[in-house]
Design an enzyme around this catalytic site. Structure first.
Site, mmCIF file in Angstrom:
data_model
loop_
_atom_site.group_PDB
_atom_site.id
_atom_site.type_symbol
_atom_site.label_atom_id
_atom_site.label_comp_id
_atom_site.label_asym_id
_atom_site.label_seq_id
_atom_site.Cartn_x
_atom_site.Cartn_y
_atom_site.Cartn_z
ATOM 1 N N LYS A 295 43.345 43.978 40.221
ATOM 2 C CA LYS A 295 42.649 45.095 39.569
ATOM 3 C C LYS A 295 42.356 46.198 40.587
ATOM 4 O O LYS A 295 42.636 47.378 40.365
ATOM 5 C CB LYS A 295 41.340 44.568 38.936
ATOM 6 C CG LYS A 295 40.438 45.588 38.307
ATOM 7 C CD LYS A 295 39.219 46.022 39.129
ATOM 8 C CE LYS A 295 38.356 44.985 39.736
ATOM 9 N NZ LYS A 295 37.123 45.441 40.348
ATOM 10 N N LYS B 39 35.403 52.416 48.633
ATOM 11 C CA LYS B 39 35.601 50.967 48.435
ATOM 12 C C LYS B 39 37.076 50.647 48.101
ATOM 13 O O LYS B 39 37.658 49.702 48.631
ATOM 14 C CB LYS B 39 34.678 50.478 47.317
ATOM 15 C CG LYS B 39 34.946 49.079 46.822
ATOM 16 C CD LYS B 39 34.793 48.032 47.909
ATOM 17 C CE LYS B 39 35.237 46.657 47.400
ATOM 18 N NZ LYS B 39 35.338 45.681 48.465
HETATM 19 P P1 NAD Z 1 32.925 37.672 38.734
HETATM 20 O O1 NAD Z 1 34.030 37.712 37.771
HETATM 21 O O2 NAD Z 1 32.617 36.433 39.494
HETATM 22 O O3 NAD Z 1 31.539 38.106 37.994
HETATM 23 C C1 NAD Z 1 31.456 39.064 36.979
HETATM 24 C C2 NAD Z 1 30.282 38.688 36.082
HETATM 25 O O4 NAD Z 1 30.196 39.652 35.028
HETATM 26 C C3 NAD Z 1 30.469 37.323 35.414
HETATM 27 O O5 NAD Z 1 29.287 36.560 35.556
HETATM 28 C C4 NAD Z 1 30.749 37.659 33.956
HETATM 29 O O6 NAD Z 1 30.288 36.658 33.051
HETATM 30 C C5 NAD Z 1 29.963 38.955 33.827
HETATM 31 N N1 NAD Z 1 30.428 39.773 32.696
HETATM 32 C C6 NAD Z 1 31.713 40.015 32.319
HETATM 33 N N2 NAD Z 1 31.735 40.810 31.226
HETATM 34 C C7 NAD Z 1 30.445 41.063 30.915
HETATM 35 C C8 NAD Z 1 29.811 41.831 29.876
HETATM 36 N N3 NAD Z 1 30.523 42.484 28.955
HETATM 37 N N4 NAD Z 1 28.462 41.856 29.839
HETATM 38 C C9 NAD Z 1 27.725 41.195 30.778
HETATM 39 N N5 NAD Z 1 28.258 40.457 31.773
HETATM 40 C C10 NAD Z 1 29.612 40.402 31.853
HETATM 41 O O7 NAD Z 1 33.160 38.895 39.719
HETATM 42 P P2 NAD Z 1 32.577 39.081 41.210
HETATM 43 O O8 NAD Z 1 33.488 38.404 42.164
HETATM 44 O O9 NAD Z 1 31.117 38.804 41.208
HETATM 45 O O10 NAD Z 1 32.818 40.656 41.390
HETATM 46 C C11 NAD Z 1 32.009 41.624 40.728
HETATM 47 C C12 NAD Z 1 32.477 42.995 41.197
HETATM 48 O O11 NAD Z 1 32.323 43.082 42.620
HETATM 49 C C13 NAD Z 1 33.950 43.275 40.892
HETATM 50 O O12 NAD Z 1 34.098 44.635 40.559
HETATM 51 C C14 NAD Z 1 34.651 42.937 42.196
HETATM 52 O O13 NAD Z 1 35.860 43.649 42.340
HETATM 53 C C15 NAD Z 1 33.586 43.364 43.203
HETATM 54 N N6 NAD Z 1 33.625 42.655 44.504
HETATM 55 C C16 NAD Z 1 33.815 41.309 44.574
HETATM 56 C C17 NAD Z 1 33.811 40.679 45.831
HETATM 57 C C18 NAD Z 1 34.031 39.184 45.975
HETATM 58 O O14 NAD Z 1 34.268 38.731 47.103
HETATM 59 N N7 NAD Z 1 33.938 38.392 44.929
HETATM 60 C C19 NAD Z 1 33.594 41.425 46.986
HETATM 61 C C20 NAD Z 1 33.361 42.798 46.871
HETATM 62 C C21 NAD Z 1 33.370 43.396 45.617
#
Ligand code: NAD
Length: 305
Positions: A241, A172
């Site tokens: 990140k 990834k």
């Molecule tokens: P985001 O920031 O929208 O969501 C993260 C969620 O985790 C939030 O709802 C937040 O409140 C929650 N959170 C944070 N700390 C927490 C804790 N201590 N306990 C419980 N919940 C907690 O992020 P995202 O865009 O959904 O991405 C999530 C992961 O997927 C990341 O690692 C990102 O790199 C990866 N990703 C994102 C995308 C994208 O297009 N957004 C695509 C592929 C991969």
């Protein structure tokens, strides 16, 4: 299947919804309780802590922003301790082999808890459509066991078992590094070409007709060209990140990844200019500024999943 799901953000909220709609018994948790309202309406159970979310489930799925948060939730939040022997933790966050390894060594291995890393690509719209690409590291038997569950979230043709634990994270990070590199390269070429006087549409068509065509230039940049949409469903803070983690990984394995470091620097500059929550395509805005014009064409937006 009894599933605990932690992390209901841009990606996780759609993924958890698909699991509920597929008939699984889903318990959800997030630091923002309001993120779970839709899920509760569909029949999920809310719990206040990671430990309660992991208690008694067959599978715990995490979809969290950073390796630090993954460790917080699993170790300090007590989720790892709460998992039953034989249960399976699937981390779908873009995280690192090292963070998961620490969690395994500190708690999971001694308790007989299994784990897979299964990070995803496909953006928020791929999560919403249930058509993610999923890259799974871990035991082949564990992979086969949860494949039907992963097929609820991803495109069955694009769910790949890529090797041992940790390899999913590595694949990834390399995908994102290459994609972000394509983004910077394409934006730079467009900026230089149009500043030198070539029409933007002509330049893009010529690039697509030649040997330097890329998926980014053909599909992914369309949201910017058509609508000025820099995709704020994936925040710059997360893009930076991922680039930082890729550069660290290169350093760990002893490869001098100089291009990766340069791409990271350009992304960090765009994050400073446009903010943590700005969309992942924001570096294109820097190049638009340097070109002295926005990159816009009369095109329909074509979602690229
Ligand atoms: P985001 O920031 O929208 O969501 C993260 C969620 O985790 C939030 O709802 C937040 O409140 C929650 N959170 C944070 N700390 C927490 C804790 N201590 N306990 C419980 N919940 C907690 O992020 P995202 O865009 O959904 O991405 C999530 C992961 O997927 C990341 O690692 C990102 O790199 C990866 N990703 C994102 C995308 C994208 O297009 N957004 C695509 C592929 C991969």
């Amino acid at each position: 299947m009894k599933i605990g799901f932690i992390g209901l953000g841009n990606m996780g909220r759609h993924m958890a919804r698909h699991l509920i709609l597929a008939g699984h018994d889903v318990t959800v948790h997030d630091v923002r309780p309001e993120a779970a309202l839709d899920h509760l309406g569909l029949g999920a159970r809310w719990v206040d802590s990671p430990a309660t979310c992991a208690d008694g489930v067959d599978v715990l799925i995490t979809m969290l922003p950073t390796p630090g948060v993954v460790e917080d939730v699993l170790l300090r939040g007590g989720a790892a301790e709460a998992l039953s022997p034989g249960a399976l933790w699937i981390d779908m966050s873009t995280s690192t082999p090292a963070a998961a390894q620490r969690i395994a060594e500190e708690v999971l291995d001694a308790r007989g808890v299994r784990r897979l890393d299964a990070p995803v690509s496909g953006m928020a719209r791929g999560a919403e459509a249930g058509l993610l690409q999923i890259f799974v590291g871990g035991d082949a038997g564990d992979f086969r066991e949860v494949l039907p569950l992963l097929e609820v979230l991803g495109d069955p043709a694009k769910i790949l078992h890529v090797g041992a634990v940790g390899h999913g994270y590595t694949v990834k990070l390399m995908i994102n590094l290459l994609w972000f590199g394509h983004l910077v390269a394409a934006a730079e070429v467009l900026a230089v070409g149009v500043k030198a006087g070539v029409d933007l549409g002509v330049l893009r068509s010529a690039l697509l007709a030649g040997p330097a065509a890329s998926h980014f230039l053909e599909h992914d940049v369309l949201s910017v060209l058509a609508d000025g949409d820099y995709d704020d469903s994936f925040a710059m803070v997360l893009a930076c990140k991922d680039l930082g983690l890729a550069v660290d990984l290169a350093r760990d394995v002893g490869v001098p990844a100089e291009l990766a470091a340069l791409v990271e620097r350009i992304f960090r500059r765009a994050k400073a200019a446009y903010g943590d929550r700005a969309g992942e395509m924001s570096p294109v805005r820097l190049y638009e500024k340097w070109a002295g014009q926005d990159f816009r064409l009369p095109l329909p937006t074509v979602p690229a999943v």
